[in-house]
Design an enzyme around this catalytic site. Sequence first.
Site, PDB file in Angstrom:
ATOM      1  N   LYS A  80      53.144  56.184  -3.684  1.00  0.00           N
ATOM      2  CA  LYS A  80      54.564  56.547  -3.625  1.00  0.00           C
ATOM      3  C   LYS A  80      55.342  55.543  -2.771  1.00  0.00           C
ATOM      4  O   LYS A  80      56.485  55.221  -3.087  1.00  0.00           O
ATOM      5  CB  LYS A  80      54.735  57.956  -3.033  1.00  0.00           C
ATOM      6  CG  LYS A  80      54.287  59.092  -3.955  1.00  0.00           C
ATOM      7  CD  LYS A  80      54.718  60.437  -3.361  1.00  0.00           C
ATOM      8  CE  LYS A  80      53.851  61.595  -3.804  1.00  0.00           C
ATOM      9  NZ  LYS A  80      54.058  62.046  -5.170  1.00  0.00           N
ATOM     10  N   ARG A  89      51.770  58.446 -17.499  1.00  0.00           N
ATOM     11  CA  ARG A  89      50.978  59.145 -18.528  1.00  0.00           C
ATOM     12  C   ARG A  89      51.907  60.079 -19.279  1.00  0.00           C
ATOM     13  O   ARG A  89      53.098  60.177 -18.958  1.00  0.00           O
ATOM     14  CB  ARG A  89      49.888  59.979 -17.845  1.00  0.00           C
ATOM     15  CG  ARG A  89      50.492  60.889 -16.781  1.00  0.00           C
ATOM     16  CD  ARG A  89      49.530  61.874 -16.209  1.00  0.00           C
ATOM     17  NE  ARG A  89      50.022  62.452 -14.968  1.00  0.00           N
ATOM     18  CZ  ARG A  89      50.865  63.468 -14.872  1.00  0.00           C
ATOM     19  NH1 ARG A  89      51.338  64.033 -15.955  1.00  0.00           N
ATOM     20  NH2 ARG A  89      51.260  63.918 -13.699  1.00  0.00           N
TER      21      ARG A  89
HETATM   22  P1  ADP Z   1      53.862  65.322  -6.222  1.00  0.00           P
HETATM   23  O1  ADP Z   1      53.501  63.947  -6.683  1.00  0.00           O
HETATM   24  O2  ADP Z   1      52.889  65.881  -5.229  1.00  0.00           O
HETATM   25  O3  ADP Z   1      54.168  66.250  -7.352  1.00  0.00           O
HETATM   26  P2  ADP Z   1      56.685  64.724  -5.803  1.00  0.00           P
HETATM   27  O4  ADP Z   1      57.127  63.605  -4.989  1.00  0.00           O
HETATM   28  O5  ADP Z   1      56.725  64.564  -7.298  1.00  0.00           O
HETATM   29  O6  ADP Z   1      55.190  65.135  -5.361  1.00  0.00           O
HETATM   30  O7  ADP Z   1      57.494  66.032  -5.399  1.00  0.00           O
HETATM   31  C1  ADP Z   1      57.156  67.305  -5.909  1.00  0.00           C
HETATM   32  C2  ADP Z   1      58.279  68.284  -5.658  1.00  0.00           C
HETATM   33  O8  ADP Z   1      58.585  68.371  -4.265  1.00  0.00           O
HETATM   34  C3  ADP Z   1      59.586  67.956  -6.317  1.00  0.00           C
HETATM   35  O9  ADP Z   1      59.630  68.386  -7.646  1.00  0.00           O
HETATM   36  C4  ADP Z   1      60.568  68.703  -5.435  1.00  0.00           C
HETATM   37  O10 ADP Z   1      60.566  70.078  -5.730  1.00  0.00           O
HETATM   38  C5  ADP Z   1      59.977  68.558  -4.055  1.00  0.00           C
HETATM   39  N1  ADP Z   1      60.542  67.389  -3.338  1.00  0.00           N
HETATM   40  C6  ADP Z   1      60.067  66.128  -3.343  1.00  0.00           C
HETATM   41  N2  ADP Z   1      60.820  65.320  -2.597  1.00  0.00           N
HETATM   42  C7  ADP Z   1      61.819  66.063  -2.078  1.00  0.00           C
HETATM   43  C8  ADP Z   1      62.925  65.815  -1.197  1.00  0.00           C
HETATM   44  N3  ADP Z   1      63.162  64.608  -0.679  1.00  0.00           N
HETATM   45  N4  ADP Z   1      63.736  66.850  -0.892  1.00  0.00           N
HETATM   46  C9  ADP Z   1      63.519  68.076  -1.374  1.00  0.00           C
HETATM   47  N5  ADP Z   1      62.486  68.387  -2.186  1.00  0.00           N
HETATM   48  C10 ADP Z   1      61.643  67.393  -2.544  1.00  0.00           C
END
Ligand code: ADP
Length: 665
Positions: free
Chosen positions: A116, A292
């Site tokens: 990330k 993917r």
């Molecule tokens: P993962 O790869 O573990 O799924 P993500 O980065 O895709 O992690 O984030 C998953 C979820 O976490 C998002 O869909 C959102 O609900 C929450 N989230 C992520 N970043 C933020 C942020 N900066 N502020 C608020 N919620 C967040």
Amino acid sequence: MFKKILIANRGEIACRVAATARRMGIQTVAVYSHADIHAKHVALCDEAIAIGPAEARQSYLKIDHIIAAAKAKGAEAIHPGYGFLSENEAFAAACEAAGLVFIGPPASAIRAMGSKSAAKALMETAAVPLVPGYHGEQQESDFLQQQADGIGYPVLLKASAGGGGKGMRIVERSEDFAAALASCKREAINSFGDDKVLVEKYLLKPRHIEIQVFADTQGHCVYLFERDCSVQRRHQKVLEEAPAPGMTAERRRAMGEAAVAAALAVGYVGAGTVEFIVHQDGSFYFMEMNTRLQVEHPVTEMITGTDLVEWQLRVAAGERLPLLQDELTLEGHAIEARIYAENPEKGFLPSTGDLLHLRLPEAVQFMNGDVRIDAGVREGDAISPFYDPMIAKLIVRGKDRSQALARMRQALAAVEIVGPSTNVGFLSRLIQSAPFAQADLDTGLIERHHTALFPPAQALPLAVLALAAGKLILNPATRIQDPWSATSGWRMNGHYTRMLNFHDATQDESDDTQLSLTYQSNGALLRCGHAEALLTQLRAVGDRLHLLMDETQVEGHVLRVADTFHVFYQGSHWQLNWRDPIAHAGETEAEGGRLTAPMPGKIIALLVAVGASVEKGAPLLIMEAMKMEHTIHAPTEGTVAELLYAVGDQVAEGAQLLSFASAEA
Ligand code: ADP
């Protein structure tokens, strides 16, 4: 195009890939672990090959076994599905080294998006908007805390190698930072073998909106619009829809172009998803890119009329994208619900067990229908602890959101699952809840509306009790013919009351529900507490029970598993445990053929007259003991010679109740 591909996955995604391959005339090879020898995906593919024990680490995650399987079967390409090895750079590289086509992006693009932090750094140079935060190399606690203080609280700590919502911590105040960081790093090293973290501003009431992108090897890259995946529990998606409610054409274009820029920045090929976190004001920020196909890709297929697996296969075979940006259109609205074996009432804990009964709504398998089911299991399969507990995905399409919602409500009401606990009831409440129905979406929706989404247990409705009682009476095991339409015996000796005890199996603490059924000349009177209703016209039509409760038509499906009655009525699933220990005594009694009283009690009904010829197992008389009834059945085919007691008589334990002449004698 390929002649034969290997599908390096299981469950619903393996089945889904197999279906498209079949349609395109491509042969498929399934791989399976020992636990999956009879699995649906194995049956659907043309060939199959075992790759190891049930544990994924020793089968579906074994790169060398899968490559060897593809070689042995002469497959030219491997589709990784999602999960397992789909975002594994080493697997993509191993395929290439073995002369196999990996149906996905180049290993370099997986690597670039795998972290990330590194992905955010790359996106910064590609001018893709980022959530304010720190994603650099420095990892000292004090330094990161200074960054967090600078960003302003609340902040979110994320494992750089994270996924699936793991390794994330919200920090509300500077004082809590050090402890949260330590715990985040612990989880990160345990889950991903890497404790690098990033810090970003934690947005309040954000939405999760993602863009489907697709690129080919000829330099084309398009976006297939957005999906709104804001409805989440513990940062995992529950409902997904396309398009995103409230999306404007300009913002769609801006997000689409940002996503394409992200894909181009890493030399992307194939299907990918760029995830954005979106402020209520519409401003959006890059979160990550999944390299993917996503679980929720069907909603995009539904609104664009595409088959994304077909696109993947074509692109992997070197063809141009089937449609370019200005040829892509969006029509209607689609919603997907993920049906899981889990227990929403107990913190969404996964549940396991055999699918004793699985009924899904009528659907077309893939394209051109308004209801679509993607399922990787069949009735009789087990949901095992080894893999993801998903049972099926239910996808509906409507001309607009409200029609899609109505279809989803209907489709969910048609789902019947007996075996593991499921989230079907929860999904029904969720889609009908005010915030979802009004598209007031954000990632905190489920948590914030917890009370409304988890209402206190309802008393068992009278109609549900009537259906369970009806099933009990019609059940051939009790050997009683429909008493509500029976002529003689039942009424010959006046009214007979039967007591039944049911317990709501989903409520550990609740009391039993006691009801009584009094057989009268005009039907059966059901009494429960202060409620009563006259039941008439009980009949089974196919596997459904119909009855008239006073003037109301009641129709449902009742499935009996041992002494649990699963009642599917008006879209809800009720589970009633029948508490009738004496009934069991009666069963052995009938087999043993004793015509004596098994315990002291009172004769409450004579079901036959002297001279009657009866079949083996026919109910002869009913006695009551300890407020429960006990039926005496004919031990063989024969004739009733003499009745030794009358209704109302007390009998002692072991007393002979009637004399019976067996036809065999
Ligand atoms: P993962 O790869 O573990 O799924 P993500 O980065 O895709 O992690 O984030 C998953 C979820 O976490 C998002 O869909 C959102 O609900 C929450 N989230 C992520 N970043 C933020 C942020 N900066 N502020 C608020 N919620 C967040």
